[in-house]
Design a protein around this motif. Structure first.
Motif, mmCIF file in Angstrom:
data_model
loop_
_atom_site.group_PDB
_atom_site.id
_atom_site.type_symbol
_atom_site.label_atom_id
_atom_site.label_comp_id
_atom_site.label_asym_id
_atom_site.label_seq_id
_atom_site.Cartn_x
_atom_site.Cartn_y
_atom_site.Cartn_z
ATOM 1 N N VAL A 206 -11.229 -26.379 10.393
ATOM 2 C CA VAL A 206 -10.361 -26.699 11.527
ATOM 3 C C VAL A 206 -9.392 -27.805 11.128
ATOM 4 N N ASN A 207 -8.104 -27.562 11.249
ATOM 5 C CA ASN A 207 -7.098 -28.559 10.928
ATOM 6 C C ASN A 207 -6.770 -29.392 12.153
ATOM 7 N N ARG A 208 -6.698 -30.693 11.979
ATOM 8 C CA ARG A 208 -6.264 -31.553 13.077
ATOM 9 C C ARG A 208 -4.788 -31.316 13.341
ATOM 10 N N PRO A 209 -4.370 -31.415 14.611
ATOM 11 C CA PRO A 209 -2.953 -31.235 14.929
ATOM 12 C C PRO A 209 -2.084 -32.231 14.167
ATOM 13 N N LEU A 210 -0.882 -31.813 13.876
ATOM 14 C CA LEU A 210 0.045 -32.654 13.122
ATOM 15 C C LEU A 210 0.242 -34.008 13.803
ATOM 16 N N ALA A 211 0.381 -34.014 15.130
ATOM 17 C CA ALA A 211 0.609 -35.269 15.849
ATOM 18 C C ALA A 211 -0.544 -36.236 15.638
ATOM 19 N N ASP A 212 -1.763 -35.709 15.536
ATOM 20 C CA ASP A 212 -2.927 -36.568 15.323
ATOM 21 C C ASP A 212 -2.955 -37.090 13.887
ATOM 22 N N ARG A 213 -2.634 -36.209 12.936
ATOM 23 C CA ARG A 213 -2.647 -36.631 11.534
ATOM 24 C C ARG A 213 -1.551 -37.642 11.221
ATOM 25 N N LEU A 214 -0.494 -37.626 12.052
ATOM 26 C CA LEU A 214 0.652 -38.497 11.791
ATOM 27 C C LEU A 214 0.596 -39.798 12.606
ATOM 28 N N ARG A 215 -0.522 -40.025 13.297
ATOM 29 C CA ARG A 215 -0.632 -41.266 14.086
ATOM 30 C C ARG A 215 -0.432 -42.488 13.193
ATOM 31 N N PRO A 216 0.375 -43.450 13.631
ATOM 32 C CA PRO A 216 0.566 -44.671 12.844
ATOM 33 C C PRO A 216 -0.737 -45.452 12.703
ATOM 34 N N THR A 217 -0.860 -46.171 11.618
ATOM 35 C CA THR A 217 -2.033 -47.021 11.393
ATOM 36 C C THR A 217 -1.705 -48.488 11.589
ATOM 37 N N ARG A 218 -0.413 -48.800 11.808
ATOM 38 C CA ARG A 218 0.016 -50.173 12.084
ATOM 39 C C ARG A 218 1.019 -50.158 13.234
ATOM 40 N N LEU A 219 1.044 -51.220 14.021
ATOM 41 C CA LEU A 219 2.015 -51.305 15.117
ATOM 42 C C LEU A 219 3.433 -51.156 14.607
ATOM 43 N N ALA A 220 3.704 -51.735 13.449
ATOM 44 C CA ALA A 220 5.064 -51.712 12.910
ATOM 45 C C ALA A 220 5.530 -50.293 12.599
ATOM 46 N N ASP A 221 4.593 -49.346 12.472
ATOM 47 C CA ASP A 221 4.955 -47.960 12.145
ATOM 48 C C ASP A 221 5.257 -47.115 13.379
ATOM 49 N N VAL A 222 5.030 -47.672 14.565
ATOM 50 C CA VAL A 222 5.294 -46.923 15.794
ATOM 51 C C VAL A 222 6.798 -46.720 15.946
ATOM 52 N N VAL A 223 7.189 -45.480 16.211
ATOM 53 C CA VAL A 223 8.604 -45.124 16.276
ATOM 54 C C VAL A 223 9.133 -45.247 17.709
ATOM 55 N N GLY A 224 10.314 -45.833 17.836
ATOM 56 C CA GLY A 224 11.041 -45.793 19.109
ATOM 57 C C GLY A 224 10.688 -46.863 20.107
ATOM 58 N N GLN A 225 9.741 -47.758 19.789
ATOM 59 C CA GLN A 225 9.354 -48.816 20.742
ATOM 60 C C GLN A 225 9.496 -50.187 20.083
ATOM 61 N N GLU A 226 10.606 -50.382 19.385
ATOM 62 C CA GLU A 226 10.798 -51.624 18.629
ATOM 63 C C GLU A 226 10.798 -52.855 19.530
ATOM 64 N N HIS A 227 11.186 -52.678 20.812
ATOM 65 C CA HIS A 227 11.174 -53.828 21.723
ATOM 66 C C HIS A 227 9.756 -54.323 21.993
ATOM 67 N N LEU A 228 8.769 -53.483 21.662
ATOM 68 C CA LEU A 228 7.358 -53.858 21.841
ATOM 69 C C LEU A 228 6.660 -54.125 20.515
ATOM 70 N N THR A 229 6.957 -53.296 19.518
ATOM 71 C CA THR A 229 6.172 -53.327 18.280
ATOM 72 C C THR A 229 6.944 -53.824 17.067
ATOM 73 N N GLY A 230 8.239 -54.124 17.222
ATOM 74 C CA GLY A 230 9.026 -54.630 16.104
ATOM 75 C C GLY A 230 8.658 -56.059 15.750
ATOM 76 N N ASP A 231 9.355 -56.617 14.778
ATOM 77 C CA ASP A 231 9.051 -57.969 14.303
ATOM 78 C C ASP A 231 9.109 -59.002 15.422
ATOM 79 N N ASP A 232 10.031 -58.793 16.362
ATOM 80 C CA ASP A 232 10.180 -59.738 17.478
ATOM 81 C C ASP A 232 9.722 -59.114 18.795
ATOM 82 N N GLY A 233 8.906 -58.065 18.721
ATOM 83 C CA GLY A 233 8.482 -57.330 19.911
ATOM 84 C C GLY A 233 7.461 -58.086 20.745
ATOM 85 N N VAL A 234 7.361 -57.683 21.998
ATOM 86 C CA VAL A 234 6.452 -58.333 22.940
ATOM 87 C C VAL A 234 5.016 -58.286 22.448
#
Length: 438
Positions: A15-43
């Motif tokens: 059974v293969n895990r779904p692509l979205a699950d396999r591609l989950r970020p392992t660090r906050l900095a890798d989260v896409v599209g929420q830089e206002h929260l997870t970027g270097d100066d994020g909340v």
């Protein structure tokens, strides 16, 4: 018997895990599209750096990373992670989670409790979180796609900070697809146009973009590259994210109404078509156009109400798709009409005055006197029949004596109300000259 089981197991692929699950970020900095929260100066980055993580409500559309960020927060802060869904959980489940969290706390470890779809819990269920939030048993992270102001208890909101998750931009979705290609070790079999169409299909939802990518990879034969039309056949176009009973519904009707009020026919048509495309009931739109005609145009263009009503009736008569053009025509007419909320404002003021002053008797001179007793009491005495007066205007005061004359309606110098203003000014002049009212 064991050989039978062994042979059966060999017939199934792993059974293969779904692509979205396999591609989950392992660090906050890798989260896409929420830089206002997870970027270097994020909340959230600042919270982690200060080691002061409080309870949070994540508010945003599906597929924007709310669950992923909650998991990463627990890892970054070394909190135990518990996840429940308000869709599948009840009071008994909450009690078990709270008991486990209390046990951990007694052992010196706090729990980050992630509650998906938290708005689906009722008021009493939401209240049950308050004690364990206050005593530090759990750090609550709730996720919701609905406006927390409307869906969550004030007591819960006062103890948690609301963080907005943004719909993913086209660039963010393209970045996700590039990560997927790197993970799979092969390019998506799409030409440039089809790639852009896939991003539009995802409608800002990262999980949806990866699901669509998986479908494309499964469907492609060796060496095959899909164009936009081929992608449409494979993916069977995903409908826009839009729940007619929830925020998407109210956001779009608000955008349509404000575009009409703001005299922008192009924006109004765009939002009208967005609602049609999402499957909104056209008669609901028709009713809202009628509301716009009376609230935002009023007597600045008296024809607006008739045109809006006619468009609603035309759709009711013709159905779709022919009737949609009638609603579009009315939409453009309303957006380009002169605007006035003078009647709307006057109505609200008059209604407030009616509630404030209660059951005041109208002045006796405008009351009918069908009996002799009423005549002897002064009913109807001194009434001036306006048609017998010069200019068919007597200038009498029609307000209750205890209330005095009021002005509610103040038409602006726009559209047809410019002419109404002239009439009212003229009648005010006659009143002053004849010494009545004012």
């Amino acid at each position: 018997m064991s050989d039978l089981f062994a042979s059966t197991e060999q017939n199934f692929a792993p059974v293969n895990r779904p692509l979205a699950d396999r591609l989950r970020p392992t660090r906050l900095a890798d989260v896409v599209g929420q830089e206002h929260l997870t970027g270097d100066d994020g909340v959230l980055t600042r919270m982690i750096a200060s080691r002061s993580l409080g309870s949070l409500i994540f508010w945003g559309p599906p597929g924007t990373g709310k669950t992923t960020v909650a998991r990463l927060l627990a890892g970054e802060t070394e909190l135990a992670f518990e996840q429940i869904s308000a869709i599948f959980s009840g009071v008994a489940d909450l009690k078990k989670v709270f008991e486990s969290a209390r046990l951990r706390r007694s052992q010196g470890r706090q729990t980050l409790l992630f509650v998906d779809e938290i708005h689906r819990f009722n008021r009493s269920q939401q209240d049950s979180f308050l004690p364990v939030m206050e005593d530090g048993t759990v750090v609550l992270v709730g996720a919701t796609t609905e406006n927390p102001s409307f869906e969550l208890n004030a007591a819960l909101l006062s103890r948690a900070r609301v963080l907005n998750f943004n719909t993913l931009t086209a660039d963010s979705l393209m970045s996700l697809l590039e990560r997927a290609e790197a993970l799979e070790g092969k390019p998506l079999p799409l030409d440039d146009e089809a790639r852009a169409v896939l991003v539009r299909m995802a409608d800002g939802d990262g999980r949806a973009s990866l699901t669509l990518a998986e479908e494309v990879w499964r469907a492609a034969r060796e060496g095959e590259v899909f164009d936009a039309e081929g992608l449409q056949r494979v993916a069977q176009r995903r409908a826009p994210v839009y729940d007619k009973g929830q925020d998407g519904h109210y956001n779009l009707i608000s955008a349509l109404h404000k575009s009409v009020r703001g005299s922008d026919p192009d924006a109004a048509l765009y939002y009208l078509c967005r609602m049609f495309d999402a499957g909104e009931d056209p008669l609901f739109i028709g009713r809202r156009l009628v509301r716009m005609a009376v609230e935002d145009i009023g007597l600045a263009d008296p024809q607006a109400l008739g045109i809006a009503n006619a468009a609603k009736d035309a759709y009711d008569y013709l159905g779709s798709p022919e009737g949609e053009l009638a609603l579009a025509q009315a939409c453009v007419y309303l957006a380009t009409a002169p605007k006035s909320n003078a009647v709307y404002t006057a109505f609200k003021q008059a209604f407030a005055a009616a509630k404030e002053h209660g059951s005041l008797l109208p002045p006796k001179h405008i009351l009918n006197a069908p009996t002799r007793l009423m005549k002897e009491s002064g009913y109807g005495a001194g009434y001036a029949y306006d048609h017998d007066a010069p200019d068919a205007f007597s200038g009498q005061d029609y307000f209750p004596e205890a209330m005095g004359r009021r002005q509610f309606y103040d038409p602006p110098e726009r559209g047809f109300e410019r002419e109404i203003r002239k009439r009212l000014d003229y009648w005010a002049k006659l009143r002053r000259e004849r010494g009545e009212g004012a």
